[in-house]
Structure formats: C-alpha cells, structure tokens
Design an enzyme around this catalytic site. Structure first.
Site, PDB file in Angstrom:
ATOM      1  N   THR A 147      -7.902   8.856   8.933  1.00  0.00           N
ATOM      2  CA  THR A 147      -7.605   7.652   8.152  1.00  0.00           C
ATOM      3  C   THR A 147      -7.308   6.459   9.063  1.00  0.00           C
ATOM      4  OG1 THR A 147      -5.297   8.329   8.043  1.00  0.00           O
ATOM      5  CG2 THR A 147      -6.688   8.925   6.168  1.00  0.00           C
ATOM      6  N   LYS A 174       0.842  -1.192   0.000  1.00  0.00           N
ATOM      7  CA  LYS A 174       0.000   0.000   0.000  1.00  0.00           C
ATOM      8  C   LYS A 174       0.877   1.241   0.000  1.00  0.00           C
ATOM      9  CE  LYS A 174      -1.673  -1.869   3.661  1.00  0.00           C
ATOM     10  NZ  LYS A 174      -2.406  -2.240   4.896  1.00  0.00           N
TER      11      LYS A 174
END
Ligand code: PXL
Length: 259
Positions: free
Chosen positions: A208, A176
């Site tokens: 997040t 990621k």
C-alpha cells in the site's frame, strides 16, 4: 489522446516509483490529464525504506512552479511533501502568482517505513499558513492527530479532529480512515456544512506504499476535469481501491499499488 486538463504537482521524488511525484504523475496520466511537476526533495528509497533525503533549494522549487505555470497554466494543484518552513513559504508565495482555486494539500509527514519527511517547525507552518490557502487537505489518521492534537480511535474522533482542522481555517478536510482498527475503511469529508462518510472494503495487503499520494492526486485530477468536490473524492477513493485490489507484489517490503 488529448489530455482532459492540466495538473501541477508540488511534491518529493520517490526513487522506488511507488509514492511521491512518481505516484502523482502516474495517477494524473492514468486518469487522462497532463502532469507538470515541481520537485521539493529527492529521496533514495525502495520498498523496504528511505535511505536518504536531499532537499531542493526553495528558490529552485519556486522557479519550477512559476516558470512552468507561466507557460502552461495548471487548472488544479496537488501539494505533497514539504519538509521545511522555507519550502512552505516559497510554495505559498508562488501559489499566489498562479491563482488556482483548486489546491489540494496532502500533509505528508511520515513514510510507510517510519522515516520522517517533515520537521516540526514546518508542521506548524502548514497549520498556521498553508491549510487556509487550500481547497482540501487530506490527512491520514496519524497526520490528523498531529494537526488537531487529539487522539483518534473512532469515527467520532475522526469527525472531532476534522472539525478542529476546519476551525484552524481548512475549507474542506478528507480524513483517511485506513489506520483505524475497523472492519471497513471509512474516509470522512467535512466542511462547515457537511459530514460525508465514504465506506470502502478493506484489503489486507502490505502493498500500500503511495496510497495517500495517489488519492490526493486522483482527487486533484478529477477536480481539474470539472467534477465537484464530493464526486472527486468518491472517484479518487474508487481509483485507489482498485489500485490496491490489483496487487502488484513488487519488492521485498511495502510494495507500490497498481496505478
Ligand atoms: O507517502 C508519503 C510520501 C510522500 N512523498 C514522498 C514519499 C512518501 C512516502 O514514502 O517518499 C517523496
């Protein structure tokens, strides 16, 4: 509505509801599947950080996995926080009895606020014993750096690290790219034959918390519904991006995404 499939989640509890088991259950449920859980640790935390971590006895973790699965066999399995070698060995032993070939490992190491969620011996066991028993691992850049032992500053470095993880026995790796200094986000899926880059818009949000947990759970859910690996990654990334975009703004620190 009848659930489309069944997913077992092996992960830690996040009392703030944004990451860990809570994020996983919300994701699996939001995507129309049935969630079962084996809790590996109980964290007390809020959006500003982790206050404490209470480990669950490995025997109890195995019992949760095996007793629930013997009654309702999961189609796919998501693994998150595994803090010690003993927990990892217990999970490996229990996985053998379930025989799912759709196991996704999010090699969780550090919480958003910086708290360590795993010890160093356990990291070695993830590398040596667990990675090769899973279909996909989903490290972020700091985790990929620790597992591959190289610094990652570019897409090329991400690919290099991914190849090292494949050489360590990983079947598929999704690195990621959210931590990379770049205008867009590039998540990269690799295996022996393929390198696929998924570009996404970068949202400048502090909220997040739980993105990694959510992504691995979304991918696991799509796999359990019969989507192939590339499609599952693509749809999982899309789900997380939407959950970030519709910013919830909860808490004083790094708030949760909107499952
Ligand atoms: O995001 C990684 C993570 C995984 N599991 C638990 C967590 C966190 C981050 O806070 O609390 C239980």
């Amino acid at each position: 509505m009848k659930p489309k499939s069944k997913v077992l989640i092996i992960a830690g509890s996040d009392s703030s509801g944004g990451a860990g088991i809570q994020a996983d259950i919300k994701t699996v449920t939001a995507l129309g599947c049935y969630a079962m859980t084996a809790i590996t640790a109980v964290t007390a935390q809020n959006t500003t950080g982790v206050k404490s971590i209470a480990p669950i006895n490995p025997k109890e973790i195995s019992k949760q996995i095996e007793f629930s699965s013997s009654d309702i066999p999961p189609v796919s399995i998501k693994i998150g926080m595994l803090h010690t070698k003993e927990v990892i060995l217990a999970v490996i032993k229990s996985l053998k009895k379930i025989k799912s070939n759709k196991v996704v490992l999010d090699p969780v190491m550090v919480a958003k606020g910086g708290a360590k969620l795993i010890n160093n011996t356990a990291i070695n066991y993830i590398k040596k014993e667990l990675i090769k028993k899973t279909l996909l691992i989903t490290p972020n850049i700091p985790e990929a750096e620790i597992l591959s032992k190289i610094k990652i500053n570019s897409i090329d470095d991400m690919i290099k690290a991914g190849k090292i993880l494949i050489d360590l026995g990983a079947k598929n790796v999704l690195i990621k790219g959210g931590h990379l200094k770049s205008k867009k986000i590039y998540d990269i899926l690799l295996n022996k034959k393929l390198i696929k880059i998924f570009p996404s818009r970068k949202y400048l949000s502090k909220n997040t918390h739980g993105t990694g947990c959510t992504l691995s759970s979304a991918i696991t859910t799509y796999l359990s519904c019969g989507k192939d690996l590339i499609k599952s990654c693509e749809l999982g990334i899309k789900y997380v991006n939407e959950a970030i975009r519709s910013n919830l703004k909860l808490g004083k620190g790094n708030g949760p995404i909107n499952h």
